[in-house]
Motif scaffolding. Sequence first.
Motif, PDB file in Angstrom:
ATOM      1  N   GLU A  80       7.244  28.313  25.063  1.00 28.38           N
ATOM      2  CA  GLU A  80       7.954  29.493  24.573  1.00 28.38           C
ATOM      3  C   GLU A  80       8.296  30.442  25.718  1.00 28.38           C
ATOM      4  N   ARG A 139      11.158  29.278  27.664  1.00 28.43           N
ATOM      5  CA  ARG A 139      12.432  29.623  27.010  1.00 28.43           C
ATOM      6  C   ARG A 139      12.819  31.066  27.315  1.00 28.43           C
ATOM      7  N   LEU A 140      11.804  31.944  27.355  1.00 30.28           N
ATOM      8  CA  LEU A 140      12.073  33.355  27.658  1.00 30.28           C
ATOM      9  C   LEU A 140      12.704  33.538  29.033  1.00 30.28           C
ATOM     10  N   LYS A 157      10.567  39.747  19.697  1.00 31.23           N
ATOM     11  CA  LYS A 157      11.040  38.364  19.834  1.00 31.23           C
ATOM     12  C   LYS A 157      12.449  38.203  19.276  1.00 31.23           C
ATOM     13  N   ALA A 211      14.773  39.508  21.851  1.00 32.35           N
ATOM     14  CA  ALA A 211      14.877  38.564  22.973  1.00 32.35           C
ATOM     15  C   ALA A 211      15.609  37.287  22.574  1.00 32.35           C
ATOM     16  N   GLY A 212      15.730  37.040  21.253  1.00 33.62           N
ATOM     17  CA  GLY A 212      16.454  35.862  20.796  1.00 33.62           C
ATOM     18  C   GLY A 212      15.562  34.679  20.459  1.00 33.62           C
ATOM     19  N   LEU A 213      14.240  34.852  20.598  1.00 35.06           N
ATOM     20  CA  LEU A 213      13.337  33.736  20.276  1.00 35.06           C
ATOM     21  C   LEU A 213      13.296  33.498  18.771  1.00 35.06           C
TER      22      LEU A 213
END
Lengths: 290, 247
Positions: free
Chosen positions: A175, A178-179, B50, B53-55
């Motif tokens: 994850e 991805r950030l 999140k 941020a687009g997650l």
Amino acid sequence: MEQLLGYVVVGLATGSTYAVIGLGIALVYQVSGIINFAQGDFVMLGGLTYAVAAESGAHPVAAAAIALTVTAGCGAALHLFVLSPARDAGHDRLIVLTIGASILIQGLALLVFGADQHFAGSFGGEHQFQAFGISISAQYLWCAAVAAAAATAVWALLTRSQSGRAMRALAADRETARLMGIAPLRTGLIALVIAAVLAAIGGIVLAPIQPPDATAGVPLGLKGFTAAVLGGLTSPLGAIAGGLLVGVVEAVVTGLVSSGYRDAVVYGLLVAVLLVRPGGLLVAAVRERV
Amino acid sequence: MTDAGLLRLSGLVAGYGRIEALHGVDLAVGAGEVVCLIGRNGAGKTTLLKTVAGLIRSTAGQVRLRGQDITGRSVPWRTRAGVSLVPEGRRVFAPLSVHDNLLLGGYGRSRRAITAALAEVYARFPRLAERRRQTAGTLSGGEQQMLAIGRALMSAPTVILLDEPSLGLAPLVVTEVEDIIAGLAGAEAGVLLVEQNAAVAFRVASRGYLMERGRITTSGPSATLRGDARVRSAYLGADPATGELHR
């Protein structure tokens, strides 16, 4: 005793090719969480394409280039047309898909190349040298040298390039990777293509020693898998050490006992390691969820 | 209130699968300001960060960055556009070196931009420069927080989202991290700070929002929020009289 040392030398050389095959499996597992059971068929495809191209008169370097390109293309196709579209299916199902891909590649190879073994000459002609009381083909030295170069190249890629760092980041924490703006699918594609190239390299250098046919992939893939599992699947260095161990065990058993027991002993080793130290697979699975 | 045109959320709805965690959130952060988002565990603060941020994909509402609608954009796109999240628990890449962690923060940028950003981060955090070859997992908690912030700065962000930066840090280190956060807001950059520790949040942020069960229930300058009854109840935890418990 002297002979034993000779077998160890042969084993280390063959094992170095299992090491690069296993390195490809470990790399894809780390980046995408998938065990690629088609890796062995990439080995077969690389070796067979090389042998067929060499038989039809291509210069060995050209034949190797063709084999590498075909196999890399096949690796890219596996990712783009099978694994990417099914990415939401979960890792276990993706693993089953790689088994399907393995069967498909084998079937296509049968159609294209036929069922016969194909022969490629040793690199730079046939040479034998004597060591520890046995005669060893110079091709074994090529195996070791090429595998060492390939492993070094992968190491440089993983530590020196942003793509390699991205792969290590994905392995460490998906994850957060991805950030950073890392695209897991694109990086997974790169990893699979590298794995396919490593497999093809293994197939090419092995072709003069073990003439490939369309069914040669599965046992070679299982040896690469054994190598990767022995190394715990999580570390590239572990896969390399595992490959060398598989090669040595195989050569010593063949030399001292019989080649008939060779595969049984190698897979026995796999089972034994999984029973005694399942840490390899399990540790990786837990880590991945963190 | 400052001009809050940098980041603006309107009616933002998001969640995990069928579970909706944000039920229409309006919030704004302007350039040059540190804004805090406070609330209990499970209020939806991390989900909000999140989603920005687009997650996490939002299902309704808008995220605007400098007036531009970025609601449907991918994480890499947002990173390049200047949105950077420092996740809860720091999440440094433990097996990688400090240097590699920072280089990954600049993923996708040109080599020259990365070199320049790296020099800036090392100048800002000399301790990271001293430990550049060390693996990130061997750093202390405070150093890992520095690294996580440094890594976020590598993408030259204008919206810096911080999720619980003081969590698990020694009091002395918390003060250090406060100073770092206060220094992050600049002429073009704004900070949205999620913090369990209200004292930290109100010391660093000029204004803030209180989030309860996926909704913003009150907002205002830190000084006002500090005295607000709802904020007090949210932070002092379970009030035996009302029987409300932490999730």
